[in-house]
Write a protein that holds these residues in place. Sequence first.
Motif, short mmCIF file in Angstrom:
data_model
loop_
_atom_site.label_atom_id
_atom_site.label_comp_id
_atom_site.label_asym_id
_atom_site.label_seq_id
_atom_site.Cartn_x
_atom_site.Cartn_y
_atom_site.Cartn_z
N GLU A 1 0.79 -1.23 0.00
CA GLU A 1 0.00 0.00 0.00
C GLU A 1 0.83 1.28 0.00
O GLU A 1 0.35 2.33 -0.45
CB GLU A 1 -0.94 0.01 1.21
CG GLU A 1 -1.99 -1.09 1.17
CD GLU A 1 -2.93 -1.02 2.36
OE1 GLU A 1 -2.71 -0.15 3.24
OE2 GLU A 1 -3.86 -1.83 2.42
N HIS A 2 2.07 1.23 0.51
CA HIS A 2 2.81 2.48 0.71
C HIS A 2 4.26 2.48 0.23
O HIS A 2 4.67 3.39 -0.48
CB HIS A 2 2.79 2.86 2.20
CG HIS A 2 1.43 3.02 2.78
ND1 HIS A 2 0.55 3.99 2.34
CD2 HIS A 2 0.79 2.33 3.76
CE1 HIS A 2 -0.57 3.89 3.03
NE2 HIS A 2 -0.46 2.89 3.89
N PHE B 1 1.46 6.17 -1.96
CA PHE B 1 2.40 5.12 -2.34
C PHE B 1 3.64 5.71 -2.97
O PHE B 1 3.57 6.61 -3.82
CB PHE B 1 1.77 4.13 -3.32
CG PHE B 1 2.73 3.04 -3.74
CD1 PHE B 1 2.85 1.89 -2.99
CD2 PHE B 1 3.53 3.20 -4.87
CE1 PHE B 1 3.75 0.89 -3.36
CE2 PHE B 1 4.44 2.21 -5.24
CZ PHE B 1 4.54 1.06 -4.48
N ALA C 1 -0.92 -7.39 -1.44
CA ALA C 1 -2.07 -6.50 -1.22
C ALA C 1 -3.23 -7.26 -0.59
O ALA C 1 -3.58 -8.37 -1.02
CB ALA C 1 -2.50 -5.87 -2.54
N ASN C 2 -3.81 -6.66 0.46
CA ASN C 2 -4.99 -7.21 1.15
C ASN C 2 -4.77 -8.63 1.68
O ASN C 2 -5.71 -9.41 1.79
CB ASN C 2 -6.22 -7.20 0.23
CG ASN C 2 -6.58 -5.81 -0.23
OD1 ASN C 2 -6.62 -4.88 0.58
ND2 ASN C 2 -6.84 -5.65 -1.52
N THR D 1 -7.93 -4.26 7.96
CA THR D 1 -7.15 -3.11 7.47
C THR D 1 -7.68 -1.79 8.01
O THR D 1 -6.92 -0.86 8.25
CB THR D 1 -7.17 -3.07 5.93
OG1 THR D 1 -8.52 -3.15 5.46
CG2 THR D 1 -6.39 -4.25 5.35
#
Length: 477
Positions: free
Chosen positions: A56-57, A225, A294-295, A382
């Motif tokens: 995410e970042h 990001f 991701a996720n 999250t």
Amino acid sequence: MKKLFERLLWKQDPAVYQQKDAKLTPSLRTIDLIGLGTGMVVGTAIFTLPGIVAAEHTGPAVPLAFIVAAIGAGLSALAYAEMSSVLPFAGSAFSWINVLFGEFFGWIAGWALLAEYFISVAFVASGWSAYMQGFLASLGVKLPVALTGGFNPRQGSYVDILAAVAILAVGILISRGVHQVSRIENIIVAIKLLVIIMFIVVGATAIQAHNYVPFIPAHRPGTSFGGWQGILAGTAQIFIAYVGFDAIAANTAETKNPQKTMPRGLIGTLVLGTGFFIAVSLVLVGMFKYSRYANNAEPAAWALRQSGHYLTANLLSVVAIIGIFSALIAILLASSRLIYAFGRDGLLPSRLGIVNGRHVPSHALWLITLLAMVLGSVFPFTFLATLVSAGTLVAFIFVSLGIYALRPREGKDLPDAQFKMPWYPVLPTVSALFSAVIFWGLNKDAKILMVGWFVIGLLIYFVYGIRHFIINQEHGK
């Protein structure tokens, strides 16, 4: 207005806390504190956050976010060490700020801590549920979708039943007494650290160098990001890992020789936790491209399975399932002591400040357990990870600035500190500013919800707390 302002600044006599906390049994040693702190710091976060933050970042630069977070947390840990050595009371920052700045600011600091604890319990339980579901799925067992996650009708989930069960089980365990809990915690943490080392060794064999390139991806305009903007955003989210410092300090009243034991426990946790975070995150982003995490709430076990290391993956999942309980134990223990401190001071109903025959504040424990069960089973993983860092950062700012009020009183109306924050008076300001900058890096939703949380806290204080706070007795009110 002047009288109201003076009223808000009434300071608590530390002798009152010393007398009331005498009902809690001091049994925790340095190793117990490091066990509690490490159980929290390398709890859910080490198994979950590196993958989420990378996707995410930060991209592959997630270790840099952990290093920046460790610097900020380390500065705050030094302030915590000095505070706890002078004011060894339950409730950590809440009690300290009451003594140093007055009841109103103490309540604000304590209310921020409650957000931190409350959400942390739910966050950790949600992480445990994700690992448990992954492990069960590897055995061919799947729960109904409706019971597998927080309220999300689009995906068909309504309640995370495993998260609620985990919180309830830990509440029952803690109700048996802190001494027994610390023994179990130490055993779990030792096993967990051994398996983390195994992940680092086995995972390192699957590292592909091209997954590290570019190490710091370019910033994507309009997002959080990439670039140093992404690293700062990742740092803000990662701060949940360092809530363990306050979880240690919340148990000061139940610690043997806290003047020496607390600083050792805090600094030992910082060094051990940060080293493991950096190693795990480096291996994880080297095994697969960061975007594939991701996720994914169980990235470490997933990466091992995808690399063909099924036995190690399943072992990691089993230990995560057991080990994440150590984080739940630490944070639920600390949160119950904070609720106890609120009840002890009369800011919440006095029944919450009652200690039972096992030297456990049972009313406070079961209140936070039941509320966390609701929160952890309804809100997505999250979402909780985004919120929890805000309360941590507010508490860190209060404690860092509190050194300026503490230091002049040491050796006068307060005991001399066995440990002092170095480079005074510069470092406390640097610490507070560091936490403030990271707070600013939180996403907008976290800031808005934190403001709403404080509005609720102010209503409780002015409607109930200000009239029932035990300091009124000293002022003849």
